[in-house]
Design an enzyme around this catalytic site. Structure first.
Site, PDB file in Angstrom:
ATOM      1  N   CYS A   2       0.862  -1.168   0.000  1.00 38.02           N
ATOM      2  CA  CYS A   2       0.000   0.000   0.000  1.00 38.02           C
ATOM      3  C   CYS A   2       0.904   1.225   0.000  1.00 38.02           C
ATOM      4  O   CYS A   2       1.697   1.412   0.917  1.00 38.02           O
ATOM      5  CB  CYS A   2      -0.917   0.011   1.223  1.00 38.02           C
ATOM      6  SG  CYS A   2      -1.986   1.468   1.301  1.00 38.02           S
ATOM      7  N   GLU A 105      -3.939   1.349  -5.888  1.00 42.23           N
ATOM      8  CA  GLU A 105      -2.968   0.383  -6.378  1.00 42.23           C
ATOM      9  C   GLU A 105      -2.874   0.570  -7.887  1.00 42.23           C
ATOM     10  O   GLU A 105      -3.739   1.199  -8.498  1.00 42.23           O
ATOM     11  CB  GLU A 105      -3.411  -1.016  -5.992  1.00 42.23           C
ATOM     12  CG  GLU A 105      -2.348  -2.044  -5.746  1.00 42.23           C
ATOM     13  CD  GLU A 105      -1.098  -1.569  -5.062  1.00 42.23           C
ATOM     14  OE1 GLU A 105      -0.216  -1.062  -5.782  1.00 42.23           O
ATOM     15  OE2 GLU A 105      -0.976  -1.722  -3.838  1.00 42.23           O
TER      16      GLU A 105
END
Length: 220
Positions: A2, A105
């Protein structure tokens, strides 16, 4: 992994949700493009009470001689967190919760261009990441720092990336924070299938200087 996320929940709502006393120096919200080294909202337990505080996203081990004294540690792998010198003490003694509205992402197209996706909960409420934290001080400079714990992606998330943050439900917040004895290691698993939803967003978020709610808007 992340590497970017959004936070929109107001601090007073966070304090109520987590039953935590808020600090006075919390970062402003909403922020649709939270980046590494930014100050972020975290919840940890101290002296038997939960605290909502600001921490620097980017864990600084005590041996770093400067904030840029080694790799930028924004994530900690669940599989090795208990063994890595940087994280093993924090994993035992200093765990925290990191509430977010969603995270980003990237995949790549045939030409290698980075294509951003926004991932958010399939239901109501924020996502709550597992985190670890560390106080760091050197030459009069002091920071409380943290990293997000990540694990292998579930089948749904694997379509975008092979890693994902460890996401914790309300029923295990106390266990992760060390309020309910041992067993935190059993929580470092992928989220259930269907717990998340995701969609493509504009490439504007590829810049760490981009801001605004349009960053999380879906595109065709």
């Amino acid at each position: 992994m992340c590497g970017r996320f959004a936070t929109t929940l107001p601090p007073d709502a966070m304090a109520q949700l987590f039953e935590a006393a808020p600090a006075n120096d919390l970062p402003p919200v909403p922020n649709y493009n939270v980046c590494p080294t930014n100050q972020i909202h975290t919840i940890h337990t101290e002296a038997g009470a939960r605290r909502l505080t600001s921490m620097r996203w980017g864990f600084l081990p005590h041996w770093y001689k400067a904030t840029n004294g080694g790799p930028l540690l924004i994530n900690a792998r669940a599989e090795t967190i208990a063994e890595k010198p940087a994280f093993k003490a924090a994993c035992r003694e200093r765990r925290c919760l990191i509430p977010v509205s969603g995270f980003y992402e990237w995949t790549k197209d045939e030409e290698g261009a980075r294509l951003p996706w926004y991932i958010q909960p399939a239901g109501e409420g924020p996502l709550v990441f597992a985190g670890v934290w560390q106080d760091w001080e050197r030459d009069g400079e002091a920071h409380r720092t943290c990293a997000i714990v990540t694990c292998a992606a579930n089948d749904q998330m694997a379509a975008i990336h092979h890693r994902m943050p460890v996401i914790l439900g309300p029923e295990v917040w106390g266990k992760w924070l060390g309020e309910e004895g041992k067993g935190a290691a059993t929580l470092m698993t992928p989220a259930p299938e269907g717990a998340l939803r995701f969609y493509r967003v504009d490439r504007a978020v590829n810049s760490n200087r981009a801001s605004g709610p349009e960053l999380t808007c879906p595109i065709e």
